[in-house]
Scaffold this motif. Structure first.
Motif, PDB file in Angstrom:
ATOM      1  N   ARG A   1     123.036  54.625  22.204  1.00 29.48           N
ATOM      2  CA  ARG A   1     123.105  56.087  22.275  1.00 29.48           C
ATOM      3  C   ARG A   1     122.516  56.639  20.970  1.00 29.48           C
ATOM      4  O   ARG A   1     123.117  56.492  19.902  1.00 29.48           O
ATOM      5  N   VAL A   2     121.339  57.235  21.043  1.00 30.32           N
ATOM      6  CA  VAL A   2     120.676  57.786  19.853  1.00 30.32           C
ATOM      7  C   VAL A   2     120.970  59.284  19.799  1.00 30.32           C
ATOM      8  O   VAL A   2     120.624  60.032  20.717  1.00 30.32           O
ATOM      9  N   LEU A   3     121.594  59.713  18.711  1.00 23.95           N
ATOM     10  CA  LEU A   3     122.005  61.104  18.560  1.00 23.95           C
ATOM     11  C   LEU A   3     121.029  61.870  17.667  1.00 23.95           C
ATOM     12  O   LEU A   3     120.575  61.360  16.651  1.00 23.95           O
ATOM     13  N   ASP A   4     120.752  63.097  18.081  1.00 22.84           N
ATOM     14  CA  ASP A   4     119.920  64.002  17.277  1.00 22.84           C
ATOM     15  C   ASP A   4     120.422  65.422  17.495  1.00 22.84           C
ATOM     16  O   ASP A   4     119.827  66.203  18.219  1.00 22.84           O
ATOM     17  N   GLY A   5     121.571  65.706  16.884  1.00 21.60           N
ATOM     18  CA  GLY A   5     122.199  66.995  17.111  1.00 21.60           C
ATOM     19  C   GLY A   5     123.139  66.981  18.302  1.00 21.60           C
ATOM     20  O   GLY A   5     123.591  68.033  18.747  1.00 21.60           O
ATOM     21  N   GLU A   6     123.431  65.793  18.821  1.00 13.93           N
ATOM     22  CA  GLU A   6     124.364  65.652  19.927  1.00 13.93           C
ATOM     23  C   GLU A   6     125.649  64.982  19.447  1.00 13.93           C
ATOM     24  O   GLU A   6     125.756  64.556  18.307  1.00 13.93           O
TER      25      GLU A   6
ATOM     26  N   ILE B   1     122.992  63.205  13.325  1.00  9.23           N
ATOM     27  CA  ILE B   1     121.668  63.771  13.050  1.00  9.23           C
ATOM     28  C   ILE B   1     120.962  62.858  12.054  1.00  9.23           C
ATOM     29  O   ILE B   1     121.589  62.028  11.399  1.00  9.23           O
ATOM     30  N   LYS B   2     119.662  63.058  11.931  1.00  6.76           N
ATOM     31  CA  LYS B   2     118.922  62.372  10.871  1.00  6.76           C
ATOM     32  C   LYS B   2     119.233  62.977   9.510  1.00  6.76           C
ATOM     33  O   LYS B   2     119.454  62.274   8.531  1.00  6.76           O
ATOM     34  N   GLY B   3     119.238  64.325   9.459  1.00  8.17           N
ATOM     35  CA  GLY B   3     119.382  64.995   8.170  1.00  8.17           C
ATOM     36  C   GLY B   3     118.025  65.193   7.516  1.00  8.17           C
ATOM     37  O   GLY B   3     116.975  64.904   8.109  1.00  8.17           O
TER      38      GLY B   3
ATOM     39  N   LYS C   1     121.944  71.658  13.353  1.00  2.00           N
ATOM     40  CA  LYS C   1     122.126  70.683  14.430  1.00  2.00           C
ATOM     41  C   LYS C   1     123.437  69.917  14.247  1.00  2.00           C
ATOM     42  O   LYS C   1     124.154  69.650  15.223  1.00  2.00           O
ATOM     43  N   LEU C   2     123.748  69.580  12.996  1.00  2.00           N
ATOM     44  CA  LEU C   2     125.012  68.883  12.731  1.00  2.00           C
ATOM     45  C   LEU C   2     126.195  69.777  13.075  1.00  2.00           C
ATOM     46  O   LEU C   2     127.168  69.335  13.700  1.00  2.00           O
TER      47      LEU C   2
END
Length: 275
Positions: free
Chosen positions: A96-101, A113-115, A146-147
């Motif tokens: 599960r790759v998260l990017d604001g989720e 998030i990446k940040g 996003k975070l």
């Protein structure tokens, strides 16, 4: 290792920097992490150049993991300009790759998030001057938003934030001061103050510090693999973190004087866009 009835265990590591020739080099580590924990957390820089070939090698290495895996990308995963191929390969492998989720594992909510960079405290870059500077600062603000959005979605009593860049200066201490602005941003800490979590994990700072705290006392762990290998050479290169499970609410005993149970009222939930 059998699941604990009282705690949830997470194994966290970042900065794997998998190359096309890395096949077979991480399986033992991943197997050990999966044996020790209920879930594996990956804090970005999963590949070295962000290529599909590297991502497929990583996916093969992760095939030994039989517990849930949650990840965020890092700056290296963007190097080839196609981070989506990294996400696709990992998603197909069950990550599960998260990017604001946000997601939930064993009753613990995880926001990821990446940040981005920008500096810390009084050393933070301001959005003033040339358009390029303003765009740079806007990217940090965008990641922070996003975070915050991901954290706001969580309704679990226990929460974890997963990043690549650091939200505080404390865990990048040890790196040359000149590069602090490129290792994280205080803007990433602001959502963590509004939506407190139980722990924060990040990577990126290979020569940083293993642990520090946010302004409100939340532990922040730097789990960059090179740092773990150097700082704890006799321990596995992941950080094991435990959270107490929430005890189930006790059901009140039925009254000895109750003659008839009330008829329950069924309330239909409102339609949700996330359903």
């Amino acid at each position: 290792m059998a699941k604990s009835a009282s705690t949830v265990r997470f194994a966290a590591v970042g900065d794997l920097h998998v190359t096309k020739d890395a096949g077979g080099t991480l399986r033992a580590l991943f197997a050990q992490a999966a044996e020790a924990a209920d879930a594996l957390l990956l804090c970005g820089d999963l590949t070295d150049y962000g290529t599909a070939e590297e991502a497929h090698v990583l996916a093969e290495e992760l095939s030994v993991v039989k517990v849930p895996i949650v990840a965020v990308l890092g700056n290296h995963d963007f190097e080839s300009g196609t981070p989506e191929v990294v996400v696709e390969a990992l998603t197909k492998a069950g990550v599960r790759v998260l990017d604001g989720e946000a997601c939930e594992i064993e009753g613990v909510g995880i926001a990821g998030i990446k940040g981005f960079a920008g500096g810390f405290g009084r050393g933070s870059l301001g959005a003033w001057g040339e358009p390029a500077i303003k765009m740079f600062v806007q990217e940090a603000l965008h990641e922070a938003m996003k975070l915050e959005s991901a954290l706001a979605k969580l309704r679990t009593p226990r929460k974890i934030a997963l990043l690549h860049y650091s939200p505080i200066a404390g865990t990048v201490a040890g790196e040359p001061v000149e590069i602090f602005p490129f290792l994280g941003s205080s803007r990433l800490e602001e959502p963590l103050l509004r939506y407190p979590v139980d722990a924060v994990f990040h990577g990126h700072a290979h020569r940083g510090t293993l642990e520090a705290k946010t302004i409100n006392g939340v532990p922040v762990f730097n789990v960059a693999r090179p740092l773990l290998l150097r700082s704890r050479p006799d321990e596995p290169a992941f950080r094991l973190f435990e959270l107490a499970r929430e005890a189930p609410e006790a059901t009140p005993p039925a009254s000895a004087h109750a003659q008839h149970a009330p008829t329950p009222t069924v309330v239909q939930p409102a339609a949700s866009a996330n359903a």
